[in-house]
Design a protein around this motif. Structure first.
Motif, PDB file in Angstrom:
ATOM      1  N   GLY A 127       0.829  -1.077   0.087  1.00  0.00           N
ATOM      2  CA  GLY A 127       0.140  -0.073   0.230  1.00  0.00           C
ATOM      3  C   GLY A 127       0.909   1.385  -0.022  1.00  0.00           C
ATOM      4  N   ALA A 130       2.258   1.873  -3.658  1.00  0.00           N
ATOM      5  CA  ALA A 130       1.049   2.337  -4.339  1.00  0.00           C
ATOM      6  C   ALA A 130       0.880   3.540  -4.133  1.00  0.00           C
ATOM      7  N   ASP A 150      -8.359   2.123   0.045  1.00  0.00           N
ATOM      8  CA  ASP A 150      -8.961   1.152  -0.785  1.00  0.00           C
ATOM      9  C   ASP A 150      -8.082  -0.149  -0.953  1.00  0.00           C
ATOM     10  N   GLN A 151      -6.862   0.157  -1.071  1.00  0.00           N
ATOM     11  CA  GLN A 151      -5.842  -1.021  -1.270  1.00  0.00           C
ATOM     12  C   GLN A 151      -5.716  -1.885  -0.166  1.00  0.00           C
ATOM     13  N   ARG A 154      -8.479  -4.321   0.254  1.00  0.00           N
ATOM     14  CA  ARG A 154      -8.240  -5.593  -0.744  1.00  0.00           C
ATOM     15  C   ARG A 154      -7.079  -6.251  -0.725  1.00  0.00           C
ATOM     16  N   THR A 155      -6.177  -6.052   0.483  1.00  0.00           N
ATOM     17  CA  THR A 155      -4.838  -6.646   0.770  1.00  0.00           C
ATOM     18  C   THR A 155      -5.112  -7.967   1.695  1.00  0.00           C
ATOM     19  N   VAL A 276      -2.952  -8.601  -3.446  1.00  0.00           N
ATOM     20  CA  VAL A 276      -3.996  -7.440  -3.656  1.00  0.00           C
ATOM     21  C   VAL A 276      -4.909  -7.703  -4.804  1.00  0.00           C
ATOM     22  N   PRO A 279      -9.643  -4.687  -8.275  1.00  0.00           N
ATOM     23  CA  PRO A 279     -10.656  -3.929  -8.078  1.00  0.00           C
ATOM     24  C   PRO A 279     -12.000  -4.338  -8.645  1.00  0.00           C
TER      25      PRO A 279
END
Length: 283
Positions: A127, A130, A150-151, A154-155, A276, A279
């Protein structure tokens, strides 16, 4: 406008990647008795793990002092940063972000935003990287913050340790304590949920443990990117990456090594992967 990214050494970001993306890494502290070392600065992973297995007493760790964050923020400001995004290990695992926030209160002339990743190690590191890439591309602070949060949602981080003893003695295992008595002959498998380390399974051999790490990671396909780290077993890391490529052939995979401050709590022999998930498509 210039935006810089700050994190802490629990992120396990390889130094060359931190340098490439101008990520400021503030080190936590590792103590062997009365000896104090800055994580990754005064002691590297190679020296640390050699010493760890020889020491009769487990070393301890501490969050960075407030002054270390203050110095980092002021230096970045003086170098031209107008805004800083400071992203850190889960507050349930370390009070690092509290030191960072306290330091920021004393720094003028730069806007500083703090993010509790709810993660640790490479899951945090992905993250942070990113966020740094987004900053390089000209994203605003608000956009970088939204992207990072957001990441992290999703991790997914999966960890194999040789023993829970280091986590138990360091007080970092949370609900994983439930498994201590039944894992004497097994490889514990762990993850991070709501900022805490929790058990997800066990395997009798290392080979089976690696397969279980991969199976669990595969549940989050399609995978956008991944990261894998080891402590003292590079050959195992190579095999783990081969298996990871099998479930995510198009995903970039960043490789690293557990830093001393993480090593205190997981011990030698640890392997971990973070993935990850991509999306969700926008209709």
């Amino acid at each position: 406008m210039s935006i810089r990214i700050v994190t802490d050494s629990t992120a396990d970001i390889p130094p060359e990647i931190a340098e490439l993306h101008q990520i400021e890494v503030v080190p936590l502290l590792v103590m062997f008795g009365d000896e104090q070392f800055r994580d990754g600065v005064d002691i590297n992973s190679e020296r640390f793990f050699r010493r760890l297995v020889r020491e009769p007493k487990l070393p301890t760790t501490s969050q960075p002092p407030v002054g270390a964050f203050r110095e980092a923020y002021e230096r970045l400001r003086d170098e031209g940063a107008t805004e800083i995004v400071s992203i850190h290990v889960s507050v349930k695992l370390s009070r690092t972000i509290e030191s960072a926030r306290q330091a920021a209160a004393d720094v003028e002339g730069v806007r500083i935003i703090h993010i509790d990743s709810g993660m640790a190690s490479l899951a945090l590191g992905l993250g942070v990287i990113a966020a740094a890439v987004a900053a390089e591309a000209g994203a605003t602070v608000d956009a970088i913050e939204a992207l990072a949060r957001d990441q992290f949602r999703r991790t997914h981080l999966f960890i194999m340790v040789d023993t829970l003893e280091y986590l138990r003695r360091g007080g970092r295992i949370g609900r994983a304590q439930e498994l201590i008595g039944s894992l004497l002959q097994f490889k514990p498998l762990l993850t991070v949920v709501d900022g805490e380390v929790v058990p997800v399974g066990r395997a009798r051999t290392k080979a089976r443990a690696i397969e279980e790490l991969i199976r669990r990671a595969s549940e989050y396909r399609p995978i956008a990117e991944a990261m894998a780290v080891h402590a003292t077993t590079p050959d195992d890391l190579e095999y783990l990456v081969q298996r990871l490529n099998g479930i995510a052939p198009d995903a970039p995979i960043t490789l690293g090594r557990v830093t001393p401050v993480i090593g205190v709590h997981v011990g030698p022999g640890v392997l971990a992967i973070a993935v990850v998930s991509a999306p969700a498509p926008i209709d």
